[in-house]
Scaffold this motif. Sequence first.
Motif, PDB file in Angstrom:
ATOM      1  N   LEU A  47       0.851  -1.185   0.000  1.00 48.42           N
ATOM      2  CA  LEU A  47       0.000   0.000   0.000  1.00 48.42           C
ATOM      3  C   LEU A  47       0.890   1.239   0.000  1.00 48.42           C
ATOM      4  CD1 LEU A  47      -2.747  -1.275   2.467  1.00 48.42           C
ATOM      5  CD2 LEU A  47      -2.833  -1.167  -0.038  1.00 48.42           C
ATOM      6  N   GLY A  48       0.314   2.370   0.325  1.00 47.47           N
ATOM      7  CA  GLY A  48       1.061   3.610   0.259  1.00 47.47           C
ATOM      8  C   GLY A  48       2.329   3.597   1.093  1.00 47.47           C
ATOM      9  N   GLU A  49       2.269   2.971   2.268  1.00 45.03           N
ATOM     10  CA  GLU A  49       3.438   2.936   3.154  1.00 45.03           C
ATOM     11  C   GLU A  49       4.585   2.149   2.521  1.00 45.03           C
ATOM     12  OE1 GLU A  49       0.393   2.100   3.906  1.00 45.03           O
ATOM     13  OE2 GLU A  49      -0.281   3.451   5.507  1.00 45.03           O
ATOM     14  N   GLU A  50       4.258   1.022   1.934  1.00 43.41           N
ATOM     15  CA  GLU A  50       5.301   0.203   1.303  1.00 43.41           C
ATOM     16  C   GLU A  50       5.865   0.882   0.052  1.00 43.41           C
ATOM     17  OE1 GLU A  50       3.084  -2.185   4.075  1.00 43.41           O
ATOM     18  OE2 GLU A  50       2.349  -0.998   2.383  1.00 43.41           O
ATOM     19  N   LEU A  51       4.991   1.513  -0.729  1.00 43.78           N
ATOM     20  CA  LEU A  51       5.457   2.248  -1.900  1.00 43.78           C
ATOM     21  C   LEU A  51       6.383   3.384  -1.485  1.00 43.78           C
ATOM     22  CD1 LEU A  51       5.405   3.028  -4.929  1.00 43.78           C
ATOM     23  CD2 LEU A  51       3.323   4.342  -4.443  1.00 43.78           C
ATOM     24  N   LEU A  52       5.987   4.115  -0.451  1.00 45.37           N
ATOM     25  CA  LEU A  52       6.795   5.243   0.007  1.00 45.37           C
ATOM     26  C   LEU A  52       8.168   4.774   0.478  1.00 45.37           C
ATOM     27  CD1 LEU A  52       6.751   8.291   0.442  1.00 45.37           C
ATOM     28  CD2 LEU A  52       5.899   7.864   2.763  1.00 45.37           C
ATOM     29  N   GLU A  53       8.208   3.638   1.155  1.00 44.51           N
ATOM     30  CA  GLU A  53       9.494   3.104   1.596  1.00 44.51           C
ATOM     31  C   GLU A  53      10.420   2.837   0.415  1.00 44.51           C
ATOM     32  OE1 GLU A  53      11.258  -0.685   4.183  1.00 44.51           O
ATOM     33  OE2 GLU A  53       9.098  -0.351   4.034  1.00 44.51           O
ATOM     34  N   ASP A  54       9.859   2.346  -0.684  1.00 40.20           N
ATOM     35  CA  ASP A  54      10.668   2.083  -1.873  1.00 40.20           C
ATOM     36  C   ASP A  54      11.121   3.373  -2.543  1.00 40.20           C
ATOM     37  OD1 ASP A  54      10.887  -0.699  -1.849  1.00 40.20           O
ATOM     38  OD2 ASP A  54       8.959  -0.977  -2.840  1.00 40.20           O
ATOM     39  N   VAL A  55      10.195   4.308  -2.772  1.00 42.53           N
ATOM     40  CA  VAL A  55      10.561   5.508  -3.533  1.00 42.53           C
ATOM     41  C   VAL A  55      11.473   6.432  -2.733  1.00 42.53           C
ATOM     42  CG1 VAL A  55       8.449   5.399  -4.905  1.00 42.53           C
ATOM     43  CG2 VAL A  55       8.516   6.847  -2.873  1.00 42.53           C
ATOM     44  N   GLU A  56      11.518   6.262  -1.419  1.00 43.00           N
ATOM     45  CA  GLU A  56      12.410   7.079  -0.588  1.00 43.00           C
ATOM     46  C   GLU A  56      13.730   6.373  -0.295  1.00 43.00           C
ATOM     47  OE1 GLU A  56       9.963   8.070   2.831  1.00 43.00           O
ATOM     48  OE2 GLU A  56       9.665  10.098   2.025  1.00 43.00           O
ATOM     49  N   ALA A  57      14.029   5.305  -1.020  1.00 43.86           N
ATOM     50  CA  ALA A  57      15.219   4.500  -0.736  1.00 43.86           C
ATOM     51  C   ALA A  57      16.507   5.097  -1.296  1.00 43.86           C
ATOM     52  CB  ALA A  57      15.032   3.087  -1.276  1.00 43.86           C
ATOM     53  N   ALA A  94      -3.000   9.497  -2.880  1.00 48.15           N
ATOM     54  CA  ALA A  94      -2.376  10.700  -3.434  1.00 48.15           C
ATOM     55  C   ALA A  94      -2.489  11.875  -2.475  1.00 48.15           C
ATOM     56  CB  ALA A  94      -3.019  11.050  -4.779  1.00 48.15           C
ATOM     57  N   LYS A  95      -3.648  12.029  -1.857  1.00 51.04           N
ATOM     58  CA  LYS A  95      -3.884  13.179  -0.974  1.00 51.04           C
ATOM     59  C   LYS A  95      -3.087  13.081   0.328  1.00 51.04           C
ATOM     60  CE  LYS A  95      -8.361  14.311  -0.854  1.00 51.04           C
ATOM     61  NZ  LYS A  95      -9.828  14.108  -0.912  1.00 51.04           N
ATOM     62  N   ARG A  96      -2.606  11.887   0.646  1.00 45.86           N
ATOM     63  CA  ARG A  96      -1.802  11.712   1.861  1.00 45.86           C
ATOM     64  C   ARG A  96      -0.299  11.711   1.564  1.00 45.86           C
ATOM     65  NH1 ARG A  96      -5.696   7.596   2.719  1.00 45.86           N
ATOM     66  NH2 ARG A  96      -4.119   5.996   2.280  1.00 45.86           N
ATOM     67  N   SER A  97       0.078  12.047   0.344  1.00 49.31           N
ATOM     68  CA  SER A  97       1.495  12.031  -0.026  1.00 49.31           C
ATOM     69  C   SER A  97       2.291  13.011   0.827  1.00 49.31           C
ATOM     70  CB  SER A  97       1.671  12.400  -1.499  1.00 49.31           C
ATOM     71  OG  SER A  97       1.101  11.435  -2.336  1.00 49.31           O
ATOM     72  N   PRO A  98       3.509  12.627   1.212  1.00 52.34           N
ATOM     73  CA  PRO A  98       4.346  13.546   1.983  1.00 52.34           C
ATOM     74  C   PRO A  98       4.902  14.654   1.101  1.00 52.34           C
ATOM     75  CG  PRO A  98       5.582  11.579   1.440  1.00 52.34           C
ATOM     76  CD  PRO A  98       4.170  11.336   0.966  1.00 52.34           C
ATOM     77  N   ILE A 101       7.138  14.350  -2.536  1.00 51.94           N
ATOM     78  CA  ILE A 101       6.868  13.171  -3.370  1.00 51.94           C
ATOM     79  C   ILE A 101       5.362  13.093  -3.593  1.00 51.94           C
ATOM     80  CG2 ILE A 101       6.990  10.656  -3.573  1.00 51.94           C
ATOM     81  CD1 ILE A 101       9.389  10.677  -1.756  1.00 51.94           C
ATOM     82  N   GLN A 102       4.946  13.054  -4.858  1.00 55.10           N
ATOM     83  CA  GLN A 102       3.525  12.960  -5.155  1.00 55.10           C
ATOM     84  C   GLN A 102       3.176  11.542  -5.597  1.00 55.10           C
ATOM     85  OE1 GLN A 102       0.933  15.341  -4.687  1.00 55.10           O
ATOM     86  NE2 GLN A 102      -0.048  13.355  -4.889  1.00 55.10           N
ATOM     87  N   LEU A 103       2.727  10.734  -4.630  1.00 54.79           N
ATOM     88  CA  LEU A 103       2.292   9.382  -4.953  1.00 54.79           C
ATOM     89  C   LEU A 103       0.976   9.451  -5.726  1.00 54.79           C
ATOM     90  CD1 LEU A 103       2.934   7.575  -1.536  1.00 54.79           C
ATOM     91  CD2 LEU A 103       4.523   7.875  -3.454  1.00 54.79           C
ATOM     92  N   CYS A 104       0.811   8.553  -6.685  1.00 47.93           N
ATOM     93  CA  CYS A 104      -0.444   8.472  -7.455  1.00 47.93           C
ATOM     94  C   CYS A 104      -0.827   9.839  -8.026  1.00 47.93           C
ATOM     95  CB  CYS A 104      -1.578   7.910  -6.598  1.00 47.93           C
ATOM     96  SG  CYS A 104      -1.212   6.318  -5.828  1.00 47.93           S
ATOM     97  N   ALA A 105       0.162  10.568  -8.515  1.00 46.19           N
ATOM     98  CA  ALA A 105      -0.117  11.868  -9.128  1.00 46.19           C
ATOM     99  C   ALA A 105      -1.026  11.704 -10.331  1.00 46.19           C
ATOM    100  CB  ALA A 105       1.191  12.534  -9.544  1.00 46.19           C
ATOM    101  N   GLY A 106      -0.856  10.606 -11.039  1.00 44.40           N
ATOM    102  CA  GLY A 106      -1.760  10.215 -12.106  1.00 44.40           C
ATOM    103  C   GLY A 106      -2.354   8.862 -11.780  1.00 44.40           C
TER     104      GLY A 106
END
Length: 345
Positions: A47-57, A94-98, A101-106
């Motif tokens: 989910l968003g938490e796991e995706l964020l962990e990857d993109v912030e690596a 997307a609305k909870r993105s830090p 970083i814009q998760l699910c921008a599209g």
Amino acid sequence: MTHTPASPHAPVRPDWLAAVKERPLDPQRVIVDPHHHLWDRPGQRYLGEELLEDVEAGHQVVATVYVQCRSMYDLQRPEALQPVGEVRFATEVAKRSPRGIQLCAGIVGGANLRLGHAVAPVLDEMIEVSEGRLCGIRNATAWHADPTLISNPMPPPGGILLDPSFSQGVSRLTERNLTLDIWAYHTQLAEVIQLAQQHPDQQIILDHAGGPLGAGPYRGKQVDVMQAWDASLRTLAECPNVQIKLGGLGMRVNGFDLDQRASPPDSCTVAELWGPYLLRCIEIFGVERCMFESNFPVDKGMVSYGVLWNAFKRITAHFSEDEKNALFSRNAARTYKLDETWLGR
């Protein structure tokens, strides 16, 4: 959330992936990841938490594009409208993105295009609930007669891309300036060509390097597959409305079997194995019609996020700065109509 059968993909094993760690190459290179999924399935939480962990690596990922995967359907609604729940779910992520970083921008949703003209109200509701983030649609279309070649927990029937009702649905996308993502194996590319020719005003993005198969009856036939795949891609590239995503080769149907190794691959290994395919795509379509993708968490069963992007950077090490910017961020942002101010140029 819909009931989903067992995954045909390699399971994600964090301990196994952790055995190979790399510092990000070219860490300031801005990246837009135009293809990932999110789901919460038995033994498969991403989910968003796991995706964020990857993109912030370590890599400079500034935005991502969510692509349909039958997650979080609204099962209380009529079948045609159930996929609206997936768009709503991705919108909330997307609305909870830090900040930064814009998760699910599209968001590429999953409205059933075989509804033909009747898909219009579904698309309109998806546009509304996405709050401007819906940029395209994808349907499950990857199919092969061999039952061992499955890349979807719920395999579709064959021939969807040539269904007249599907074509009517595509016309509804064109009217709304929405893109069409297509996941098809190399054996289906003739169908993609026909569809692209029928809809010259429809922007089409071919996923996962056009699906060169390497498992089942294609195992050990890499040369033959590449010849057939190359010929089809060259014909498809004659359609100016088609672009291609570079990646998605970490599925079992591709036959690289990286998950069978004692240790996970490093970026040199991935670049060596995938480079001939991805560079061929760039040669055929040109830099301005290609974009790198992660296809996570599907490909995470074979390679870590950091290693994957390092591999892409190795493959394009000899490219110019402008070419790299196009492949890693600019093309994805423009194709999916994202806010290019995130790119810093």
